[in-house]
Design an enzyme around this catalytic site. Structure first.
Site: not given
Ligand code: NAD
Length: 279
Positions: A178, A182
């Site tokens: 991860y 990132k």
């Molecule tokens: N939640 C956190 O604390 C956090 C913090 C920093 C960054 N992020 C980043 O934010 C982004 C969204 O995360 P989130 O927390 O909303 O997660 P989440 O799991 O709620 O949503 C992720 C979405 O991505 C979709 N997805 C996964 N693989 C895919 C693919 N191959 N093609 C198309 N869609 C795909 C999933 O179906 C899901 O709807 C990610 O990149 C994550 O790394 C999240």
């Protein structure tokens, strides 16, 4: 304020859930003409795109739900073609599809298969989507915006926002895939901003710490101390809400950010200022 509005056509990957869903709804609320909800989760995007109508403020608002696997170049190209066929242009690309590691295992016991899976979505997938959309953006007519003081501001041809992470700057144990994905996503953001220079396309990253989404809830199950850590170390003592991240994404797409390019905007309530001190 008018300059914080986003009146164009948006393509949001990962829009079935979490931050992508929050960003898509925020763009609809900020005046988008169309928001394309793109995700591998077909049922999720159908429901979310329909639901987004209640947030939309543009009387001509048109949501769409397109199944997309960001790992697959043919799938990415097909979705981008479909958006152009329907709306003629893409003004904002929000690269939000992402996955976490399957389990937290420190080097040298980490799983290389999982490493490849995480990078395929978070890094390669992000670059594939940007590549396809830039080929559209670079050919479309630039847009302008009239400021309240009567000045015409050049909006350029489009804006890309990559949702990376505070882990684009920092590291925690047991998450090498991860963290690598990132750090690379922030690198891709800067490289893209350089490579499209002069084409009127701005490229920025949003770098949140924890955000209350299904991915975060899963992390709390896998690693329960994270909740106590957040209470003790994040200045506001809680994860961000998706609306708080969505608003920053709207800002980076909007006429308010025409001079903002190539940055990683850390959204962490100040956590990374002091986290290395353990206080
Ligand atoms: N939640 C956190 O604390 C956090 C913090 C920093 C960054 N992020 C980043 O934010 C982004 C969204 O995360 P989130 O927390 O909303 O997660 P989440 O799991 O709620 O949503 C992720 C979405 O991505 C979709 N997805 C996964 N693989 C895919 C693919 N191959 N093609 C198309 N869609 C795909 C999933 O179906 C899901 O709807 C990610 O990149 C994550 O790394 C999240």
């Amino acid at each position: 304020m008018a300059s914080f509005r986003t009146t164009g056509v948006a393509l949001v990957t990962g829009a079935a859930s979490g931050i992508g869903l929050g960003a898509a709804n925020a763009l609809a609320e900020a005046g988008a003409l169309a928001v394309v909800f793109a995700d591998i989760d077909k049922a999720g995007i159908r429901a979310s795109s329909e639901d987004s109508k209640k947030f939309a403020t543009n009387p001509d608002y048109s949501p769409r739900a397109y199944v997309l696997d960001v790992r697959n170049e043919a799938s990415v190209n097909a979705v981008v073609e479909k958006v152009v066929e329907e709306f003629g242009r893409i003004d904002y690309l929000i690269n939000c599809a992402g996955v976490d590691v399957a389990s937290y295992v420190p080097i040298p016991d980490h799983d290389m298969e999982d490493y490849d899976k995480v990078l395929a979505v978070n890094t390669r997938g992000l670059l594939l989507c940007s590549t396809a959309v830039i080929k559209v953006m670079e050919k479309q007519e630039p847009r302008t915006f009239q400021t309240s003081s009567g000045i015409t501001r050049d909006l350029g041809r489009g804006a890309i926002v990559n949702v990376t992470s505070a882990l684009s700057y920092a590291a925690v144990p047991g998450k090498v895939a991860y963290i690598a994905s990132k750090h690379a996503s922030l690198g891709i953001t800067k490289a893209t901003a350089q490579d499209v220079k002069g084409k009127g396309i701005r490229v920025n990253a949003i770098c949140p710490s924890w955000v209350r989404t299904p991915m975060y809830e899963e992390e709390c199950k896998k690693f329960p101390p994270v909740e106590d850590f957040i209470k003790a170390s994040v200045p506001v003592g809680r994860p961000a809400e998706v609306e708080e991240i969505g608003d920053s994404i709207v800002y980076l797409c909007s006429p308010a950010a025409t001079y903002v390019n190539g940055i990683g905007l850390i959204l962490d309530s100040g956590l990374t200022l002091t986290v290395h001190l353990g206080i």
